[in-house]
Write a protein that holds these residues in place. Structure first.
Motif, short mmCIF file in Angstrom:
data_model
loop_
_atom_site.label_atom_id
_atom_site.label_comp_id
_atom_site.label_asym_id
_atom_site.label_seq_id
_atom_site.Cartn_x
_atom_site.Cartn_y
_atom_site.Cartn_z
N ASN A 52 -43.94 96.27 3.20
CA ASN A 52 -44.80 97.34 3.17
C ASN A 52 -44.85 98.22 4.45
OD1 ASN A 52 -45.88 96.21 0.76
ND2 ASN A 52 -46.86 94.81 1.65
N GLY A 53 -43.81 98.60 4.66
CA GLY A 53 -43.37 99.60 5.92
C GLY A 53 -43.88 99.03 7.22
N GLU A 54 -43.90 97.77 7.42
CA GLU A 54 -43.92 97.05 8.60
C GLU A 54 -43.13 96.10 8.78
OE1 GLU A 54 -48.25 95.69 10.23
OE2 GLU A 54 -47.46 93.95 8.92
N LEU A 55 -42.45 96.15 10.04
CA LEU A 55 -41.43 95.18 10.62
C LEU A 55 -42.14 93.88 11.12
CD1 LEU A 55 -38.76 95.09 11.17
CD2 LEU A 55 -39.01 95.59 13.41
N HIS A 56 -41.58 92.50 10.33
CA HIS A 56 -41.89 91.51 10.87
C HIS A 56 -40.53 90.77 11.15
CE1 HIS A 56 -45.06 91.52 7.20
NE2 HIS A 56 -45.49 92.35 8.11
N VAL A 57 -40.76 90.00 12.27
CA VAL A 57 -39.61 89.33 12.93
C VAL A 57 -39.82 87.88 13.16
CG1 VAL A 57 -38.58 91.44 13.64
CG2 VAL A 57 -40.19 90.25 15.27
N LYS A 58 -38.99 87.04 13.24
CA LYS A 58 -39.14 85.37 13.77
C LYS A 58 -38.09 85.73 14.91
CE LYS A 58 -39.70 81.14 13.07
NZ LYS A 58 -40.27 80.62 14.36
N PHE A 59 -38.71 84.98 16.10
CA PHE A 59 -37.82 84.75 17.21
C PHE A 59 -37.40 83.09 16.97
CE2 PHE A 59 -40.40 88.17 18.82
CZ PHE A 59 -39.30 89.13 18.94
N GLU A 60 -36.11 82.85 17.57
CA GLU A 60 -35.74 81.51 17.83
C GLU A 60 -36.59 80.50 18.59
OE1 GLU A 60 -31.90 80.15 20.21
OE2 GLU A 60 -31.28 80.96 18.15
N GLN A 61 -37.42 81.33 19.64
CA GLN A 61 -38.15 80.61 20.74
C GLN A 61 -39.59 80.15 20.23
OE1 GLN A 61 -36.20 83.52 21.09
NE2 GLN A 61 -35.37 83.29 22.89
N ILE A 62 -39.73 80.96 19.13
CA ILE A 62 -41.33 81.14 18.72
C ILE A 62 -41.49 80.14 17.34
CG2 ILE A 62 -43.33 82.33 18.09
CD1 ILE A 62 -42.50 82.68 21.08
N GLN A 63 -42.49 78.84 17.38
CA GLN A 63 -42.30 78.28 16.27
C GLN A 63 -43.73 78.34 15.63
OE1 GLN A 63 -39.52 76.92 15.01
NE2 GLN A 63 -38.62 77.86 17.11
N ASP A 64 -44.72 78.69 16.25
CA ASP A 64 -45.96 78.49 15.44
C ASP A 64 -46.77 79.77 15.64
OD1 ASP A 64 -47.47 78.10 18.02
OD2 ASP A 64 -46.45 76.24 17.93
N ARG A 65 -47.71 79.94 14.97
CA ARG A 65 -49.10 81.04 15.15
C ARG A 65 -49.30 81.40 16.51
NH1 ARG A 65 -51.09 84.72 11.72
NH2 ARG A 65 -53.28 85.76 12.58
N ASP A 66 -49.99 80.23 17.06
CA ASP A 66 -50.27 80.24 18.33
C ASP A 66 -49.42 80.97 19.48
OD1 ASP A 66 -52.96 79.35 17.34
OD2 ASP A 66 -52.28 77.41 18.17
N SER A 67 -48.22 80.48 19.25
CA SER A 67 -47.02 80.89 20.35
C SER A 67 -46.99 82.65 19.79
CB SER A 67 -45.79 80.17 20.33
OG SER A 67 -45.91 78.86 20.65
N ALA A 68 -46.86 82.91 18.71
CA ALA A 68 -46.56 84.18 18.28
C ALA A 68 -47.75 85.10 18.72
CB ALA A 68 -46.50 84.31 16.58
N ALA A 69 -49.05 84.54 18.52
CA ALA A 69 -50.30 85.29 19.01
C ALA A 69 -50.21 85.65 20.54
CB ALA A 69 -51.37 84.61 18.52
N LEU A 70 -49.56 84.90 21.32
CA LEU A 70 -49.31 85.06 22.79
C LEU A 70 -48.73 86.27 23.10
CD1 LEU A 70 -49.18 81.67 24.00
CD2 LEU A 70 -51.32 83.31 24.11
N LEU A 71 -47.87 86.80 22.17
CA LEU A 71 -46.98 87.90 22.37
C LEU A 71 -47.46 89.26 21.92
CD1 LEU A 71 -43.33 86.31 20.92
CD2 LEU A 71 -44.25 86.57 23.10
N ARG A 72 -48.64 89.19 21.61
CA ARG A 72 -49.43 90.41 21.29
C ARG A 72 -49.31 91.40 22.50
NH1 ARG A 72 -54.75 92.72 20.64
NH2 ARG A 72 -54.76 93.90 18.58
N GLY A 73 -49.01 92.55 22.27
CA GLY A 73 -48.90 93.60 23.25
C GLY A 73 -47.77 93.53 24.12
N TYR A 74 -46.93 92.69 24.07
CA TYR A 74 -45.73 92.91 24.81
C TYR A 74 -44.87 93.97 24.28
CZ TYR A 74 -45.70 88.52 27.22
OH TYR A 74 -46.04 87.32 27.92
#
Length: 160
Positions: A52-74
């Motif tokens: 839907n026009g938005e980029l979604h990515v998965k990093f090797e180092q990030i395994q859960d939503r909580d860890s992903a949420a900590l990346l907000r604003g990077y």
């Protein structure tokens, strides 16, 4: 190259706001440098797609939503050695930033402080002694870009 908007799903995916020409351009790079303040980390791209026009990515180092949420604003940076060589008379915006702009009369119009995408063509935002200038980045006005001397020569008056 963009920034992380927040977490997506529960398996560690993140939503990315790219500042590239194409939404999926960042997927061409396997290593991303993520920066927020003094916090810097390298992230390895595992997977990604546009939905839907938005980029979604998965990093090797990030395994859960909580860890992903900590990346907000990077902010996302790509190591320069991963860039493809630009074609002749093509330039990465990052290479143009900070260049000194002179006109044909050798008057210094200032420094490139920003570049705007207008749809038709890019526009250099130049700030200097004569104020802020918006100079279309097209061959009609750009005479030369010299990466060695970090200068751009333009057909542009000081009073434009």
């Amino acid at each position: 190259m963009g920034y992380i908007k927040g977490a997506f799903g529960v398996k560690g995916w993140v939503k990315v706001q790219p500042s590239t020409e194409y939404t999926d351009s960042l997927l061409d790079y396997s290593q991303w440098r993520l920066v927020q303040g003094n916090d810097v980390m390298m992230a390895t791209l595992l997977n990604g797609h546009v939905a839907n026009g938005e980029l979604h990515v998965k990093f090797e180092q990030i395994q859960d939503r909580d860890s992903a949420a900590l990346l907000r604003g990077y902010t996302i940076y790509i190591p320069r050695e991963q860039f493809a060589e630009p074609d002749e008379n093509e330039f990465y915006w990052t290479d143009l930033m900070g260049m000194q702009v002179h006109n044909r009369d050798n008057a210094c119009l200032g420094e490139v402080i920003n570049i705007m995408e207008t749809g038709a063509h890019d526009v250099l935002v130049v700030k200097g002694e004569f104020g802020e200038k918006l100079i279309p980045f097209v061959s009609q006005f750009i005479d030369d870009v010299n990466e060695l001397t970090q200068t751009i020569t333009v057909d542009w008056g000081v009073d434009y």
